[in-house]
Motif scaffolding. Structure first.
Motif, PDB file in Angstrom:
ATOM      1  N   SER A  18      41.436  60.035  36.748  1.00 53.65           N
ATOM      2  CA  SER A  18      42.401  59.186  37.435  1.00 53.65           C
ATOM      3  C   SER A  18      42.491  57.863  36.672  1.00 53.65           C
ATOM      4  CB  SER A  18      41.981  58.956  38.886  1.00 53.65           C
ATOM      5  OG  SER A  18      40.734  58.313  38.934  1.00 53.65           O
ATOM      6  N   GLY A  21      38.607  54.764  38.788  1.00 56.81           N
ATOM      7  CA  GLY A  21      37.523  55.585  39.322  1.00 56.81           C
ATOM      8  C   GLY A  21      36.202  55.125  38.755  1.00 56.81           C
ATOM      9  N   THR A  22      35.256  56.011  38.765  1.00 55.82           N
ATOM     10  CA  THR A  22      33.947  55.695  38.200  1.00 55.82           C
ATOM     11  C   THR A  22      33.964  55.997  36.707  1.00 55.82           C
ATOM     12  OG1 THR A  22      33.143  57.909  38.731  1.00 55.82           O
ATOM     13  CG2 THR A  22      32.755  56.186  40.356  1.00 55.82           C
ATOM     14  N   ALA A  42      31.081  61.632  42.997  1.00 56.02           N
ATOM     15  CA  ALA A  42      31.763  62.086  44.204  1.00 56.02           C
ATOM     16  C   ALA A  42      33.284  62.070  44.043  1.00 56.02           C
ATOM     17  CB  ALA A  42      31.352  61.221  45.398  1.00 56.02           C
ATOM     18  N   ILE A  43      33.774  61.333  43.072  1.00 57.83           N
ATOM     19  CA  ILE A  43      35.215  61.243  42.840  1.00 57.83           C
ATOM     20  C   ILE A  43      35.493  61.484  41.361  1.00 57.83           C
ATOM     21  CG2 ILE A  43      35.580  59.641  44.761  1.00 57.83           C
ATOM     22  CD1 ILE A  43      35.812  57.410  42.653  1.00 57.83           C
ATOM     23  N   LYS A  44      36.782  61.653  41.051  1.00 57.50           N
ATOM     24  CA  LYS A  44      37.164  61.823  39.646  1.00 57.50           C
ATOM     25  C   LYS A  44      36.840  60.564  38.869  1.00 57.50           C
ATOM     26  CE  LYS A  44      41.062  64.954  40.050  1.00 57.50           C
ATOM     27  NZ  LYS A  44      42.505  65.101  39.866  1.00 57.50           N
ATOM     28  N   ILE A  73      33.571  53.455  45.671  1.00 50.92           N
ATOM     29  CA  ILE A  73      33.779  54.678  46.447  1.00 50.92           C
ATOM     30  C   ILE A  73      33.801  54.373  47.945  1.00 50.92           C
ATOM     31  CG2 ILE A  73      32.727  56.896  47.087  1.00 50.92           C
ATOM     32  CD1 ILE A  73      31.673  56.986  44.129  1.00 50.92           C
ATOM     33  N   TRP A  76      37.125  52.252  48.859  1.00 50.20           N
ATOM     34  CA  TRP A  76      38.354  52.640  48.207  1.00 50.20           C
ATOM     35  C   TRP A  76      39.567  52.497  49.124  1.00 50.20           C
ATOM     36  CZ3 TRP A  76      42.377  55.814  49.213  1.00 50.20           C
ATOM     37  CH2 TRP A  76      43.338  55.881  48.203  1.00 50.20           C
ATOM     38  N   ASP A  81      42.708  49.759  44.126  1.00 48.02           N
ATOM     39  CA  ASP A  81      43.099  50.312  42.828  1.00 48.02           C
ATOM     40  C   ASP A  81      44.090  49.397  42.109  1.00 48.02           C
ATOM     41  OD1 ASP A  81      41.460  52.487  43.074  1.00 48.02           O
ATOM     42  OD2 ASP A  81      43.061  53.970  43.252  1.00 48.02           O
TER      43      ASP A  81
END
Length: 99
Positions: A18, A21-22, A42-44, A73, A76, A81
Motif C-alpha cells: 500500500s 503502512g509498515t 498485521a497489515i500490508k 496500526i 489507523w 494516511d
C-alpha cells in the motif's frame, strides 16, 4: 532523494503493498521476531509510514520502529494516511533522516 522507492509503486498497483503502512520486512528478519514484533505484519507493508516520517534511518532502535508501526496500526484512519503522505513529501524534500 528516496527515488529508489519509486519502483515500489508497481507493488502498490499489483496489490502487494500500500502507499502507507509498515516497513516491509525480509524473510530472514521474520525468523528473529519475538511475538510482539509480529504485530507489524498485521497489515500490508507500505512505501511510507510512521518510521519514514519520524526519522527514517536516524531511528536505529528496532523497538522504536515496532512501537511506531503498532501505533500506526492501532490508530489507523484515512486522515492519518493523508497526514503521513504529506509528511513524506516534506521529509523527502528536506532530505531528513536519509543516509
Amino acid at each position: 532523494t528516496s527515488l529508489d522507492e519509486f519502483p515500489q509503486f508497481w507493488n502498490v498497483l499489483n496489490g502487494t503493498m500500500s502507499l502507507v503502512g509498515t516497513r516491509p520486512i525480509l524473510q530472514d528478519e521474520l525468523q528473529k521476531y519475538e511475538l510482539h514484533h509480529r504485530a507489524r505484519i498485521a497489515i500490508k507493508p507500505g512505501i511510507t509510514g510512521m518510521w519514514q516520517v519520524s526519522g527514517r534511518s536516524d531511528i536505529t532502535d528496532f523497538e522504536e520502529v515496532v512501537r511506531l508501526d503498532t501505533e500506526y496500526i492501532s490508530n489507523w484512519n484515512f486522515g492519518l494516511d493523508i497526514k503521513i503522505l504529506f509528511k513524506t513529501v516534506m521529509t523527502v524534500l528536506k532530505r531528513e533522516g536519509s543516509v
